[in-house]
Design a protein around this motif. Structure first.
Motif, mmCIF file in Angstrom:
data_model
loop_
_atom_site.group_PDB
_atom_site.id
_atom_site.type_symbol
_atom_site.label_atom_id
_atom_site.label_comp_id
_atom_site.label_asym_id
_atom_site.label_seq_id
_atom_site.Cartn_x
_atom_site.Cartn_y
_atom_site.Cartn_z
ATOM 1 N N LEU A 95 0.861 -1.093 0.113
ATOM 2 C CA LEU A 95 0.226 0.022 -0.161
ATOM 3 C C LEU A 95 1.025 1.010 -0.087
ATOM 4 O O LEU A 95 0.506 2.417 -0.635
ATOM 5 C CB LEU A 95 -0.821 -0.098 1.068
ATOM 6 N N PHE A 96 2.112 1.225 0.776
ATOM 7 C CA PHE A 96 2.971 2.285 0.595
ATOM 8 C C PHE A 96 3.395 2.364 -0.671
ATOM 9 O O PHE A 96 3.382 3.523 -1.266
ATOM 10 C CB PHE A 96 4.009 2.073 1.637
ATOM 11 N N MET B 93 9.598 8.831 5.655
ATOM 12 C CA MET B 93 8.576 10.051 6.045
ATOM 13 C C MET B 93 9.309 11.310 5.584
ATOM 14 O O MET B 93 8.596 12.176 5.068
ATOM 15 C CB MET B 93 8.406 10.146 7.498
ATOM 16 N N VAL B 94 10.515 11.589 5.624
ATOM 17 C CA VAL B 94 11.106 12.817 5.274
ATOM 18 C C VAL B 94 11.230 12.729 3.744
ATOM 19 O O VAL B 94 10.522 13.929 3.037
ATOM 20 C CB VAL B 94 12.651 12.678 5.545
ATOM 21 N N GLY B 95 11.304 11.537 2.781
ATOM 22 C CA GLY B 95 11.314 11.545 1.639
ATOM 23 C C GLY B 95 9.682 11.921 1.197
ATOM 24 O O GLY B 95 9.602 12.813 0.032
ATOM 25 N N ILE B 96 8.734 11.331 1.634
ATOM 26 C CA ILE B 96 7.296 11.812 1.288
ATOM 27 C C ILE B 96 7.069 13.198 1.638
ATOM 28 O O ILE B 96 6.419 14.013 0.754
ATOM 29 C CB ILE B 96 6.342 10.875 2.015
ATOM 30 N N PRO C 95 0.353 8.161 6.728
ATOM 31 C CA PRO C 95 -0.243 7.356 7.968
ATOM 32 C C PRO C 95 0.217 5.876 7.558
ATOM 33 O O PRO C 95 0.445 5.071 8.577
ATOM 34 C CB PRO C 95 -1.795 7.388 7.427
ATOM 35 N N ILE C 96 0.503 5.237 6.383
ATOM 36 C CA ILE C 96 1.002 4.095 6.289
ATOM 37 C C ILE C 96 2.253 3.794 6.851
ATOM 38 O O ILE C 96 2.484 2.720 7.658
ATOM 39 C CB ILE C 96 1.089 3.688 4.734
ATOM 40 N N LEU D 58 3.598 1.234 9.884
ATOM 41 C CA LEU D 58 5.060 0.360 9.679
ATOM 42 C C LEU D 58 5.871 0.523 10.815
ATOM 43 O O LEU D 58 6.749 -0.245 10.808
ATOM 44 C CB LEU D 58 5.633 0.612 8.419
ATOM 45 N N ARG D 59 6.165 1.429 11.334
ATOM 46 C CA ARG D 59 7.013 1.704 12.539
ATOM 47 C C ARG D 59 7.389 0.587 13.616
ATOM 48 O O ARG D 59 8.457 0.195 13.449
ATOM 49 C CB ARG D 59 6.901 3.104 13.260
#
Length: 414
Positions: A222-223, A285-288, A382-383, A387-388
């Protein structure tokens, strides 16, 4: 046959595979930078030329999972087949100077691409020690982005109707050499691979259902849908979206090449760093967030300068997401990495089709298009948050290496 814990990593095979990985992208994108020229040469519409690339996307969506099943059953044979199909398809296009020959060759080469790209995780698992696999996945993935750059660079050299046959021939020659080198390099046993048991159709699709029912694999799929979708959409519509701001076709080509070159660098560095420091989710997260900010910047300040800088930053941060996802798949899935990778690739290409269609329907308003793309990109956060915990619970590459070494006392505790 069990893996040999004393075996050394086979980097020569990774290098040979990377050459074929680049070839798959070059053959796929042969006509994308010279669509108008190709339409004139072959006497068809630009839309028809677009289908010479679209058949690869459609084949990937349909065949990524079957390719993963094939790789899980016979890694070496599947990789040789993938390289051969790419080379044969490229050579078919040399056989005649018409749209029909180009389409026929593309359809054959399109069968090889899902095998090769889905095979990245199986390749590294079979031929590299555990501690080397993040680097191997990064290198193999970066080679596909390098093939993207090579396709655009060669098209800039052979950019006229008279030189188009030479462009096709150059791609064919490279694909043949790469396929032969891989077939020679990959001879012999797979040092870190288990012997795969033949599986029937029912067992194969049970493996697919099992992989999809794995919560971590499903979240990774999904990510992958969103970063893939964002990159494919930017590649597809940047020219149309920036044309009202006075950005030319040639300038867009420079921007996209810069974007992917930055992506090659980022893919070679960031996934390895993230795996070593256990920061895969944070890096994602930084990339997104960075990519979404790029989309907002292009919405409010479109132009060649902002596009060149912002798309280069997006490539640096966004394209490594693929290698990070594939490394997590390899670490988590064990000997079923082919099926799991196939699911990731399938969802990623579906993301490209869906997100591109959404943005394609809003081209009359470039500002709205870029803002919508920013919102879609942010849906990945949120995905990643979900995953964290499971990613944190996974063994690190160094722990896997210790487990594979019978002389190791095991990971330190504390």
């Amino acid at each position: 046959m069990s893996p040999d814990p004393t075996a050394t990593s086979r980097w020569g095979i990774i290098a040979a595979f990377s050459l074929v990985g680049a070839a798959t992208q070059m053959v796929w994108l042969t006509f994308a930078p010279v669509t108008t020229v190709a339409a004139e040469r072959y006497g068809v519409s630009e839309t028809a030329i677009g289908w010479l690339a679209n058949v690869f996307v459609l084949a990937f969506v349909l065949l990524a999972i079957p390719a993963g099943l094939l790789l899980d059953r016979n890694l070496r044979g599947a990789l040789v087949l993938g390289g051969a199909l790419t080379a044969v398809g490229a050579c078919i296009r040399v056989g005649g100077d018409s749209f029909g020959w180009m389409l026929a060759g593309g359809c054959v080469a399109a069968l090889g691409q899902p095998i090769m790209l889905t095979g990245i995780t199986g390749l590294t698992r079979g031929y590299l020690r555990p501690e080397h696999r993040p680097v191997g996945i990064a290198v193999a993935t970066a080679s596909t982005w390098a093939g993207f750059v090579a396709a655009f660079a060669l098209s800039a050299v052979f950019s006229t109707t008279d030189t188009l046959p030479t462009l096709v021939a150059v791609h064919a020659g490279y694909a043949v050499v790469a396929a032969v080198l891989l077939a020679v390099a990959i001879r012999g046993p797979v040092p870190f691979g288990e012997t795969r048991r033949p599986a029937g159709v029912r067992a194969s699709w049970t493996a697919v259902r099992g992989a999809w029912n794995d919560p971590l694999i499903r979240k990774l799929c999904l990510f992958g849908f969103l970063p893939f979708g964002t990159f494919i959409t930017l590649s597809t519509w940047t020219q149309a979206l920036l044309e009202p701001a006075g950005v030319t076709v040639d300038q867009v080509g420079v921007m996209l090449i810069s974007c992917v070159l930055a992506g090659v660098i980022g893919t070679a560095v960031l996934p390895v760093w993230a795996a070593g420091h256990r920061t895969e989710v944070l890096t994602g997260m930084v990339g997104i967030a960075t990519t979404a900010a790029v989309c907002v910047l292009l919405a409010v300040a479109p132009g060649f300068g902002t596009g060149l800088v912002s798309l280069s930053i997006a490539g640096l941060m966004l394209l490594p997401m693929l290698a990070i996802v594939l490394e997590l798949v390899e670490r988590h899935s064990g000997d079923a990495e082919g099926v799991s990778s196939g699911l990731v690739w399938t969802m990623g290409n579906l993301g490209g089709l869906v997100v591109s269609a959404i943005i394609g329907a809003t081209l009359d308003s470039p500002t709205a298009s870029f803002l919508i793309l920013a919102v879609i990109t942010l849906l990945a956060l949120p995905i990643l948050a979900a995953l964290r915990a499971p990613v944190a619970a996974m063994a690190s590459p160094s722990e896997l290496a210790d487990a594979a070494d019978p002389t190791s006392p095991g990971p330190a505790v504390g």
